[in-house]
Enzyme design. Structure first.
Site, PDB file in Angstrom:
ATOM      1  N   GLY A 136       0.785  -1.229   0.000  1.00 18.28           N
ATOM      2  CA  GLY A 136       0.000   0.000   0.000  1.00 18.28           C
ATOM      3  C   GLY A 136       0.813   1.273   0.000  1.00 18.28           C
ATOM      4  O   GLY A 136       0.255   2.360   0.178  1.00 18.28           O
ATOM      5  N   SER A 137       2.111   1.162  -0.235  1.00 13.56           N
ATOM      6  CA  SER A 137       2.973   2.340  -0.183  1.00 13.56           C
ATOM      7  C   SER A 137       2.936   3.161  -1.457  1.00 13.56           C
ATOM      8  O   SER A 137       3.313   4.337  -1.454  1.00 13.56           O
ATOM      9  CB  SER A 137       4.413   1.925   0.124  1.00 13.56           C
ATOM     10  OG  SER A 137       4.855   0.957  -0.827  1.00 13.56           O
ATOM     11  N   VAL A 154       8.093  -8.646   1.670  1.00 15.50           N
ATOM     12  CA  VAL A 154       7.297  -9.863   1.556  1.00 15.50           C
ATOM     13  C   VAL A 154       7.969 -10.938   0.707  1.00 15.50           C
ATOM     14  O   VAL A 154       7.485 -12.073   0.670  1.00 15.50           O
ATOM     15  CB  VAL A 154       5.882  -9.560   1.008  1.00 15.50           C
ATOM     16  CG1 VAL A 154       5.121  -8.663   1.969  1.00 15.50           C
ATOM     17  CG2 VAL A 154       5.934  -8.963  -0.382  1.00 15.50           C
ATOM     18  N   TYR A 201       5.298 -13.253 -14.201  1.00 19.09           N
ATOM     19  CA  TYR A 201       4.217 -12.326 -13.861  1.00 19.09           C
ATOM     20  C   TYR A 201       2.872 -12.951 -14.211  1.00 19.09           C
ATOM     21  O   TYR A 201       1.951 -12.991 -13.387  1.00 19.09           O
ATOM     22  CB  TYR A 201       4.407 -10.997 -14.593  1.00 19.09           C
ATOM     23  CG  TYR A 201       3.405  -9.949 -14.185  1.00 19.09           C
ATOM     24  CD1 TYR A 201       3.620  -9.164 -13.055  1.00 19.09           C
ATOM     25  CD2 TYR A 201       2.231  -9.747 -14.918  1.00 19.09           C
ATOM     26  CE1 TYR A 201       2.692  -8.209 -12.665  1.00 19.09           C
ATOM     27  CE2 TYR A 201       1.300  -8.801 -14.537  1.00 19.09           C
ATOM     28  CZ  TYR A 201       1.535  -8.026 -13.411  1.00 19.09           C
ATOM     29  OH  TYR A 201       0.611  -7.088 -13.019  1.00 19.09           O
ATOM     30  N   LYS A 247       0.051 -14.305 -11.478  1.00 14.48           N
ATOM     31  CA  LYS A 247      -1.278 -13.692 -11.415  1.00 14.48           C
ATOM     32  C   LYS A 247      -2.374 -14.724 -11.652  1.00 14.48           C
ATOM     33  O   LYS A 247      -3.447 -14.666 -11.041  1.00 14.48           O
ATOM     34  CB  LYS A 247      -1.377 -12.547 -12.421  1.00 14.48           C
ATOM     35  CG  LYS A 247      -0.441 -11.376 -12.102  1.00 14.48           C
ATOM     36  CD  LYS A 247      -0.674 -10.807 -10.709  1.00 14.48           C
ATOM     37  CE  LYS A 247       0.202  -9.614 -10.419  1.00 14.48           C
ATOM     38  NZ  LYS A 247      -0.033  -9.024  -9.073  1.00 14.48           N
TER      39      LYS A 247
END
Length: 245
Positions: free
Chosen positions: A17-18, A66, A151, A155
């Protein structure tokens, strides 16, 4: 209906959320009364550049990498209640870097492995609060993504994980859903947005005729985490202006 989108008294954590989409989602919850915590990778909030889509005003920041499962497990959150967990962490490596083992491992660690680690860490808090998880994936989870195998695979994995955790944890009172953004104007998409020819080509494929904004993703996340979506479980909402049509 407006009251259903009031998150006053609720605690929300937005991992990733940065900046970018996660930051837009974080402020969406903050503007509706929630106490919002965000995780990022930099040591100090001052290290983030507003020009990169970072606004940490009114948010509680913590540095958690993370990509390191141990760091997720060791982090002690400054709250003992959690109502909404938004998993918006993500990275991409261009110039065919994801075809190399190191690039593949890095992207999968951030984009997929950490989703499960974070969800598991906060399962019990969310169960007590009868809360929800929103997993941010991508339209790339439903189609090929030339040059970015990790990627796209990560996803697709996120979409499948949303279904599986939705099924597994609904009985615990935790609703798990997701959203799949299309082309959103963030620092991760500058490879397209800062090149006029690429941008024109992309815009021609978007029926809405505009790029998505982090605030567009916030609207979808707010809905999924709200009582308006009380009977929605395990679904991924595509939010792409029609790009995938």
């Amino acid at each position: 209906m407006a009251g259903d989108l009031d998150f006053s008294g609720k605690t929300v954590l937005v991992v990733g959320g940065s900046s970018g989409i996660g930051n837009g989602i974080a402020h969406g919850f903050r503007e509706r009364g929630a106490q919002v915590h965000v995780w990022g990778t930099r040591s100090d909030p001052a290290d983030y550049d507003p020009a990169e889509g970072s606004d940490l005003a009114g948010l509680v920041y913590a540095k958690v990498n993370v990509a390191d499962r141990g760091e997720i497990e060791a982090h002690v959150p400054p709250f003992d209640r959690l109502d909404v967990l938004v998993l918006c962490q993500g990275t991409v490596i261009y110039k065919r870097g994801e075809f190399a083992p190191e690039g593949w491992d890095r992207v999968m660690a951030v984009n997929l492995d950490s989703l499960m680690a974070c969800a598991a860490k906060f399962h019990d808090m969310l169960a007590v609060a009868q809360g929800s998880i929103v997993i941010v994936s991508s339209v790339s989870g439903f189609q090929a993504n030339r040059g970015n195998p990790a990627y796209a695979a990560s996803k697709a994995g996120a979409v499948s994980l949303t279904k599986t955790l939705g099924q597994a944890w609904a009985g615990d009172g935790i609703r798990v859903n997701g959203l799949a953004p299309g082309l959103v104007d963030t620092k991760l998409t500058t490879v397209t947005t800062e090149h006029p020819d690429r941008l024109r080509g992309a815009m021609a494929r978007i029926p809405a005729r505009r790029l998505g904004q982090p605030s567009d993703m916030a609207g979808a996340a707010l809905f999924l985490a709200s009582p308006l979506a009380a009977y929605v479980v395990g679904q991924t909402l595509v939010v792409d202006g029609g790009l995938s049509l």
